[in-house]
Design an enzyme around this catalytic site. Sequence first.
Site, PDB file in Angstrom:
ATOM      1  N   ASN A  42       0.841  -1.193   0.000  1.00 38.32           N
ATOM      2  CA  ASN A  42       0.000   0.000   0.000  1.00 38.32           C
ATOM      3  C   ASN A  42       0.878   1.245   0.000  1.00 38.32           C
ATOM      4  OD1 ASN A  42       0.600  -0.795   2.696  1.00 38.32           O
ATOM      5  ND2 ASN A  42      -1.168   0.265   3.524  1.00 38.32           N
ATOM      6  N   GLU A  44       0.307   5.215   0.686  1.00 36.55           N
ATOM      7  CA  GLU A  44      -0.632   6.239   1.164  1.00 36.55           C
ATOM      8  C   GLU A  44      -0.184   7.634   0.733  1.00 36.55           C
ATOM      9  OE1 GLU A  44      -1.193   5.479   5.370  1.00 36.55           O
ATOM     10  OE2 GLU A  44      -2.393   3.691   4.908  1.00 36.55           O
ATOM     11  N   CYS A  53      -4.196   0.579  -2.434  1.00 33.75           N
ATOM     12  CA  CYS A  53      -3.984  -0.681  -1.717  1.00 33.75           C
ATOM     13  C   CYS A  53      -2.893  -1.538  -2.375  1.00 33.75           C
ATOM     14  CB  CYS A  53      -5.259  -1.515  -1.721  1.00 33.75           C
ATOM     15  SG  CYS A  53      -6.627  -0.798  -0.836  1.00 33.75           S
ATOM     16  N   GLU A  55      -2.942  -4.688  -3.145  1.00 39.84           N
ATOM     17  CA  GLU A  55      -3.418  -5.611  -4.189  1.00 39.84           C
ATOM     18  C   GLU A  55      -3.446  -4.924  -5.548  1.00 39.84           C
ATOM     19  OE1 GLU A  55      -4.707  -4.935  -1.243  1.00 39.84           O
ATOM     20  OE2 GLU A  55      -6.103  -6.482  -0.574  1.00 39.84           O
ATOM     21  N   CYS A  86     -10.245  -5.084  -0.096  1.00 42.75           N
ATOM     22  CA  CYS A  86     -11.386  -4.159  -0.116  1.00 42.75           C
ATOM     23  C   CYS A  86     -12.190  -4.369  -1.399  1.00 42.75           C
ATOM     24  CB  CYS A  86     -10.903  -2.715   0.012  1.00 42.75           C
ATOM     25  SG  CYS A  86     -10.224  -2.042  -1.519  1.00 42.75           S
ATOM     26  N   CYS A  89     -10.449  -3.374  -4.739  1.00 40.38           N
ATOM     27  CA  CYS A  89      -9.439  -4.355  -5.175  1.00 40.38           C
ATOM     28  C   CYS A  89     -10.096  -5.619  -5.710  1.00 40.38           C
ATOM     29  CB  CYS A  89      -8.484  -4.682  -4.032  1.00 40.38           C
ATOM     30  SG  CYS A  89      -7.403  -3.303  -3.617  1.00 40.38           S
TER      31      CYS A  89
HETATM   32  N1  THU Z   1      -5.258  -1.675   2.474  1.00 42.56           N
HETATM   33  C1  THU Z   1      -4.639  -2.478   1.558  1.00 42.56           C
HETATM   34  O1  THU Z   1      -3.562  -2.155   1.045  1.00 42.56           O
HETATM   35  N2  THU Z   1      -5.256  -3.632   1.216  1.00 42.56           N
HETATM   36  C2  THU Z   1      -6.348  -4.132   1.832  1.00 42.56           C
HETATM   37  O2  THU Z   1      -6.772  -5.236   1.521  1.00 42.56           O
HETATM   38  C3  THU Z   1      -7.033  -3.354   2.857  1.00 42.56           C
HETATM   39  C4  THU Z   1      -6.534  -1.976   3.063  1.00 42.56           C
HETATM   40  C5  THU Z   1      -4.574  -0.450   2.881  1.00 42.56           C
HETATM   41  C6  THU Z   1      -5.187   0.846   2.445  1.00 42.56           C
HETATM   42  C7  THU Z   1      -4.637   1.795   3.484  1.00 42.56           C
HETATM   43  O3  THU Z   1      -3.338   2.200   3.094  1.00 42.56           O
HETATM   44  C8  THU Z   1      -4.506   0.946   4.735  1.00 42.56           C
HETATM   45  O4  THU Z   1      -4.530  -0.400   4.299  1.00 42.56           O
HETATM   46  C9  THU Z   1      -5.598   1.165   5.761  1.00 42.56           C
HETATM   47  O5  THU Z   1      -6.836   1.068   5.206  1.00 42.56           O
END
Ligand code: THU
Length: 127
Positions: A42, A44, A53, A55, A86, A89
Amino acid sequence: MDISRLVEEAFFAKKAAYAPYSGFKVGAALLAASGRVFHGCNVENASYGLSVCAERVAVFNAVSAGERCFKAIAVVSDSEEYCRPCGACRQVISEFGSDILIVMADNKGNFEVKKISELLPYSFTLA
Ligand code: THU
């Protein structure tokens, strides 16, 4: 490649996670039919909604390398709970096939496997 090795690859991918806002680091490893493994973490952003994310980073990484056929994707975090992709994804993974296996692992490497079609039934397609 066996599934537990793919989970290990996802733990490796998690090391690169950039998650200064949520503190929630995620790693993904996507196994292509060619046998190649693509990593994602991920990423941000200070403008929170721009965060992406792990994925989706893995899928975009693979597709931009010319891959379109995928067998499985493993997803891990530091949580004791299995890491669930999520909705966004799930839709992105569905674009590339309904039989792709989603390997959802906890922080100890235990995992559960479901097909993407189970996690996102009736996904949107142009077909
Ligand atoms: N996130 C992912 O990278 N993948 C997931 O399956 C769930 C959420 C990340 C997004 C964000 O950077 C952090 O987790 C918190 O939501």
